[in-house]
Design an enzyme around this catalytic site. Sequence first.
Site, short mmCIF file in Angstrom:
data_model
loop_
_atom_site.label_atom_id
_atom_site.label_comp_id
_atom_site.label_asym_id
_atom_site.label_seq_id
_atom_site.Cartn_x
_atom_site.Cartn_y
_atom_site.Cartn_z
N CYS A 1 0.81 -1.07 0.02
CA CYS A 1 -0.16 -0.10 0.02
C CYS A 1 0.89 1.39 0.00
CB CYS A 1 -1.08 -0.09 1.16
SG CYS A 1 -0.40 -0.72 2.81
N ARG B 1 7.53 -11.12 5.38
CA ARG B 1 7.16 -10.93 6.70
C ARG B 1 8.08 -11.81 7.68
NH1 ARG B 1 0.81 -9.79 5.84
NH2 ARG B 1 1.35 -7.99 4.33
N GLN C 1 0.95 -11.43 -2.96
CA GLN C 1 -0.54 -10.73 -2.53
C GLN C 1 -1.01 -10.19 -3.97
OE1 GLN C 1 -0.04 -7.74 0.54
NE2 GLN C 1 -1.05 -9.03 2.03
N ASP D 1 -3.02 -7.76 -4.45
CA ASP D 1 -3.14 -6.60 -3.62
C ASP D 1 -3.92 -5.34 -4.62
OD1 ASP D 1 -3.52 -5.42 -1.43
OD2 ASP D 1 -1.15 -5.15 -1.02
N HIS E 1 -5.73 -1.54 -4.42
CA HIS E 1 -6.29 -0.16 -3.62
C HIS E 1 -6.93 0.70 -4.26
CE1 HIS E 1 -2.32 -1.88 -1.76
NE2 HIS E 1 -2.96 -1.64 -0.63
N LYS F 1 -11.98 -3.80 8.92
CA LYS F 1 -11.89 -4.68 7.76
C LYS F 1 -13.18 -5.83 7.64
CE LYS F 1 -8.79 -8.31 9.20
NZ LYS F 1 -7.44 -8.61 9.11
N HIS G 1 -8.35 -1.15 0.80
CA HIS G 1 -7.30 -1.95 0.65
C HIS G 1 -8.20 -3.60 0.39
CE1 HIS G 1 -4.06 -0.08 2.80
NE2 HIS G 1 -5.17 0.51 3.24
#
Length: 659
Positions: free
Chosen positions: A349, A378, A396, A398, A400, A486, A532
């Site tokens: 992000c 991570r 991911q 991912d 946005h 979320k 997200h």
Amino acid sequence: MSAQVTVSVSGSPREVPAGTTAADLFSDDRAVIVARVNGELRDLTHALAEGDQVEPVTAEDPEGLAVLRHSTAHVLAQAVQATFKDAKLGIGPPIRDGFYYDFDVETPFTPEDLKALDKAMQRIIKEGQTFQRRVVTDEEARAELANEPYKLELIGLKGGAGDAEGADVEVGAGELTIYDNLNRKGEVAWKDLCRGPHVPSTKLIGNGFQLMRSAAAYWRGSEKNPQLQRIYGTAWATKDELKAYLERLAEAERRDHRKLGTELDLFSFPDEIGSGLVVFHPKGGVIKRVMEDYVRARHIEEGFSYVGTPHISKGQLFETSGHLPHYADTMFPPMDLENSQYYLKAMNCPMHNLIFRSRGRSYRELPLRLFEFGSVYRYEKSGVVHGLTRVRGLTQDDSHSYVTPEQAPGEIRHLLKFVTGLLSDFGLNDYYLELSTRSDAPDKKDKFIGSDEEWEKATEVLRQVAEESGAELVPDPGGAAFYGPKISVQAKDAIGRTWQMSTIQYDFNMPSRFGLEFAAADGTRQQPVMIHSAKFGSLERFFGVLVEHYAGAFPPWLAPVQAVGIPVTDDHVPYLRDVAGRLAEAGVRVEVDDSDDRMPKKIRTHTKQKVPFMLIVGDDDVAKGAVSFRFRDGSQDNGVPIEQAIERITEAIRTRAQV
């Protein structure tokens, strides 16, 4: 005449003598193990007062089952201290499907120890010991538990001990209580610091329990603390339920994606690379590519623009986003380069925010939807790394979305429809939604950023959209990310286990931290809302879940080899190669087994490899211009014309049929 009080029993008012206990109310129902009094679980020995609202709770109730498991954990601890005289007590909470208890002992427990402890527990249970609750002062508790250093530490942390997993069953912010286990003579056989409640008698635990395994665990979850030995167990209301649970575990073991990943040659975790870092083999790479192609195309269909960002960044980026102050423990250590500290990317992000901020934006561009396959890293603790479902390097899908506040509800609806459609395409149709919100506990509020008003507004938007969807909505207080609430989609697999899949997060913080703005219709500069969303969550975890959901028998569209030709004799190989060529032209992943193995062995081999379609060809098939289908379940369909066979296979792939 004794004084009377009026209580409400399961919604009906009833006058009872003062001093009546919950046990008196439910003495005729042996299944009742605790009572819910004014919404709180209480021991059956709890004395009722005027106006109390009382309900019976059995082990069929999830809360009642947790009490049964907690009581079983106490029986385990009593058995351990009776068997190992120097054992010191840690924490023993109920958990999903069972319980555990931590002990400080000289040597780790062995399987033989667990068998001996099981027998000791059975003796305690058959004796019918009763649980007795006592309120004590801090000083009294310290005196009684003087030989239990870990209990003494919890007493000193009263009110803040709950930061350690399971500690809230021992102490809270209020009064301290000790539970005595009384033998048949009414003597104290054992005691423990505990908030309760408990079943009235150990006999109610019955024979629906089993000790499962032991493992090392750090005291209060910190590597800085002593390492204890943890015993895990399971407990159920009946022996039949225990048996069913053990059968589910056996089925889960058969479906274990780590085992199947090796058997099907999909992926591995080489020691030379490091813990939690996966390499996909050719067959696993096929599935991974199909997943990526699918979700990339779906994002483009849904109006997202594909972007790309690097794997590493200066630390200041993550200071700006707020991740370093709130997320540093799960990021890999920094690298000192050119007078700056660089970090492996743990999230995408912040970099997407820089893309938004790279030039002026107008309200006409919103919603602006950015998407990438972002590789992130991570530093998960070694104890929680688990196959593909908990890795240190992950990808991911991912996205946005940058929207005006007014557009946020519509965008969340759009994303929720997107993610549930995706799950359906992958055969995961049974799910519920979880709404993760900020914790209101005073000692945890500093873990979240933003004003109360912003959190309330964001949470309400997510709640309304989730409720409109018609799906079951389950609260998850305290489970939000530090920057906003979320929705997560919790999907059930083929054997009923729940997995967190897609997430949708409402973020009002990061746009402010990055100074994101757009030109509004009235000419003012306004701040967008950032939403997200990860559809797979992580590609690796989703892959692992699919392996277990399908037990490796992927539907044809996902299968690495969709069809394999098996000749009865070598003479039939040329014919099969022609059939395979036509299938390949139609986009089918097909092979011909021309090995020296005999036909029955070839069938066994490809059945174990869980190939959806085996095409067997003998003289009759060649004469008729046909093939014979053999399916994974052992059934066959003989003499299918080649054109029809190709159509059947391609149609199953095109429709994502769950064959």
